[in-house]
Scaffold this motif. Sequence first.
Motif, short mmCIF file in Angstrom:
data_model
loop_
_atom_site.label_atom_id
_atom_site.label_comp_id
_atom_site.label_asym_id
_atom_site.label_seq_id
_atom_site.Cartn_x
_atom_site.Cartn_y
_atom_site.Cartn_z
N ILE A 197 2.26 6.82 0.75
CA ILE A 197 2.38 5.91 1.91
C ILE A 197 1.00 5.36 2.25
CG2 ILE A 197 4.40 7.04 2.92
CD1 ILE A 197 2.44 8.50 4.80
N MET A 204 -1.42 10.06 -8.71
CA MET A 204 -2.14 9.03 -7.98
C MET A 204 -3.57 8.93 -8.50
SD MET A 204 -0.84 9.27 -4.12
CE MET A 204 0.89 9.25 -3.75
N THR A 247 -5.87 7.06 -6.05
CA THR A 247 -6.21 7.89 -4.89
C THR A 247 -7.22 8.96 -5.28
OG1 THR A 247 -4.02 7.48 -4.00
CG2 THR A 247 -5.20 9.36 -3.09
N ASN A 252 -2.28 3.33 -8.70
CA ASN A 252 -1.32 4.45 -8.73
C ASN A 252 -0.03 4.03 -9.43
OD1 ASN A 252 -3.11 6.01 -7.27
ND2 ASN A 252 -2.08 5.74 -5.31
N SER A 287 0.83 -1.22 0.00
CA SER A 287 0.00 0.00 0.00
C SER A 287 0.85 1.26 0.00
CB SER A 287 -0.92 0.06 1.22
OG SER A 287 -1.91 -0.91 1.13
N SER A 288 2.00 1.21 -0.63
CA SER A 288 2.84 2.40 -0.65
C SER A 288 3.54 2.55 -1.99
CB SER A 288 3.87 2.33 0.47
OG SER A 288 4.83 3.35 0.30
N SER A 289 3.21 3.61 -2.71
CA SER A 289 3.87 3.87 -4.00
C SER A 289 5.34 4.17 -3.77
CB SER A 289 3.27 5.08 -4.72
OG SER A 289 1.91 5.12 -4.64
N ALA A 306 1.06 11.87 0.08
CA ALA A 306 2.32 11.12 0.08
C ALA A 306 2.03 9.69 -0.37
CB ALA A 306 2.91 11.13 1.48
N ARG A 359 -6.06 0.82 -4.61
CA ARG A 359 -5.79 2.11 -5.26
C ARG A 359 -4.29 2.33 -5.43
NH1 ARG A 359 -7.88 4.22 0.01
NH2 ARG A 359 -6.14 5.23 1.07
N THR A 360 -3.47 1.79 -4.51
CA THR A 360 -2.02 1.94 -4.66
C THR A 360 -1.54 1.18 -5.91
OG1 THR A 360 -1.84 2.08 -2.27
CG2 THR A 360 0.20 1.71 -3.47
N ASP A 376 -7.07 0.72 -0.02
CA ASP A 376 -5.74 1.31 -0.18
C ASP A 376 -4.85 0.39 -1.03
OD1 ASP A 376 -3.66 3.04 0.08
OD2 ASP A 376 -3.32 2.73 2.21
N ALA A 391 -2.50 7.43 3.15
CA ALA A 391 -2.34 8.87 2.94
C ALA A 391 -3.61 9.47 2.36
CB ALA A 391 -1.17 9.13 2.01
N GLY A 392 -4.26 8.72 1.46
CA GLY A 392 -5.48 9.21 0.83
C GLY A 392 -6.56 9.50 1.85
N1 ASP Z 1 -1.31 4.37 -0.28
C1 ASP Z 1 -1.40 5.18 -1.47
C2 ASP Z 1 -0.06 5.17 -2.19
O1 ASP Z 1 0.96 4.97 -1.61
C3 ASP Z 1 -1.83 6.57 -1.18
C4 ASP Z 1 -3.25 6.54 -0.65
O2 ASP Z 1 -3.44 6.34 0.54
O3 ASP Z 1 -4.17 6.70 -1.46
O4 ASP Z 1 -0.03 5.36 -3.37
#
Ligand code: ASP
Length: 504
Positions: free
Chosen positions: A432, A387, A390, A472, A351-353, A430, A468-469, A465, A435-436
């Motif tokens: 992480i 993103m 996001t 992204n 879950s972190s780009s 961000a 969506r990550t 998350d 973050a969204g």
């Molecule tokens: N977790 C997503 C990312 O790292 C950001 C979000 O929370 O939407 O791309």
Amino acid sequence: MIGRLLHLALHWQIAIALLLGAAIGITANITMGVRVTELEPSLLPKGYKNCKIDDRPGRVEIVLTRESGKTERWVVGGGPEDRAAGSLATLEELEQRAPTVYRLFQRHGRSFARRLGDLGDRLGQLFIRMLRMVSIPLIVVSLGSGVMGLGRASSLGRIFTRTFAYYLGTSMLAIVTGLIMVNVVRPGIGTSLRLASTEQELHAESMGEILFQQVESLIPPNPIAALSDARFLSIISFTILFSICAIVVGGGILERFRQLFSDAFEVMMTMTNGIIRLAPVGVFFLILYVTTTQGSSVFYSLALYMGTVLAALAFHGLVTLPLLLKFVAHRSPLEYARAMSPALLTAFSSSSSNGTLPVTISCVEQRAGISNRISSFVLPLGATINMDGTALYEAVAVLFIAQVYHGTTLPIAQQIVVAITALMVSIGAAGIPHAGLVMMVVILQAVGLPASLLGLLLSVDRVLDMCRTSVNVWSDSCGCAVVSELERAAEMGGPPIEIPSEPD
Ligand code: ASP
């Protein structure tokens, strides 16, 4: 046992906390959700001789009898008949309208399930406060270090323009997909979730007025006040402007600011990650609150909401982006997806780009054959500001909250505000986990919805998350292919661009 749980990956911890909180909450709701109390006259205010309180999930009825025999009846929640008879929507309304009656209910009338739920709410809100605490400093340092980082790549003007056009274009497409889906499915309409007053008037301002207000908030007359008042749009615009001016000044000053912002970003990331470690606890209490007070019906509403987000994400990731790959980048979407699969799976599980970035770069270069000069510029920038998933998620989630809160869809003017703010938020968020969700406060604020409603979405945020990550990262990767192809075409039609060492 607890030690073993703590060794599990965070998303498993959250899932377990979610199931545990939901199981306890639903059990309490079913077995201890109803309480009918008759209060002793000694507990009542002067002039009253009797008070009957009937507390059950979704409905509270309080009947007070005066010494004269006259009765007063208060109903909170309930079905359509209650609402037609003028029932109040929330206990907060009761607190405002009749504080003494509210206190009687709080002290002597609540069912065990409601007491448990109220405790869950108080503790869960502590977690929400922490998320809100980090959101402003995180926006400033993440955006600042991202934009100032561009200063070192100023010779990449053309790639920058194309990359940016791709990022903005695909994010807008994602938002439109989300908006269409949430307006068609309407996951928040007709739900039994009662978050707050549904009788509240919608602000019927004209679209021009609403948009102009947004433009005004892009120009904070006092940036420090904007920071302390948590006016996110003002903060974002000032940070971007500040960073661009630092790039214009350049030299050692730019370098020092860039270093300062990226160091501060490291620190804020550490703080945010620390807070996210508490997510299992936060989720447990928040879902406990929701399930004890609302019952299992909440899952139906959230299932529909989740389904809407996932369907929109699937459309964007499986239709829109592959079409761009096929017709703009002239790549086989399937092969490209196969090449990118390690990065997509890493994104899904982490879950972190940002965390996935090294894997994304290696897949793009070594498995998809895209040159380093494109990927080294497009991917880090993309992990910070591009993103699509996001942006789409923000749009669907805010409209869902609005549907539940107002009982109707937002007017088109406000949906446009949501779209524009979602775009800005996705740029500022961000890369992480969660973050969204943290950043959604910005949009809620822009359309006048209370940030406390985020608690409801938190319980299902991890799964969304992850998805969506992945979108992204998929969009960043497709961006590499698109920009690379456009550059190749430009080079064939004109002089090749020397990157990064152009003589001028
Ligand atoms: N977790 C997503 C990312 O790292 C950001 C979000 O929370 O939407 O791309």
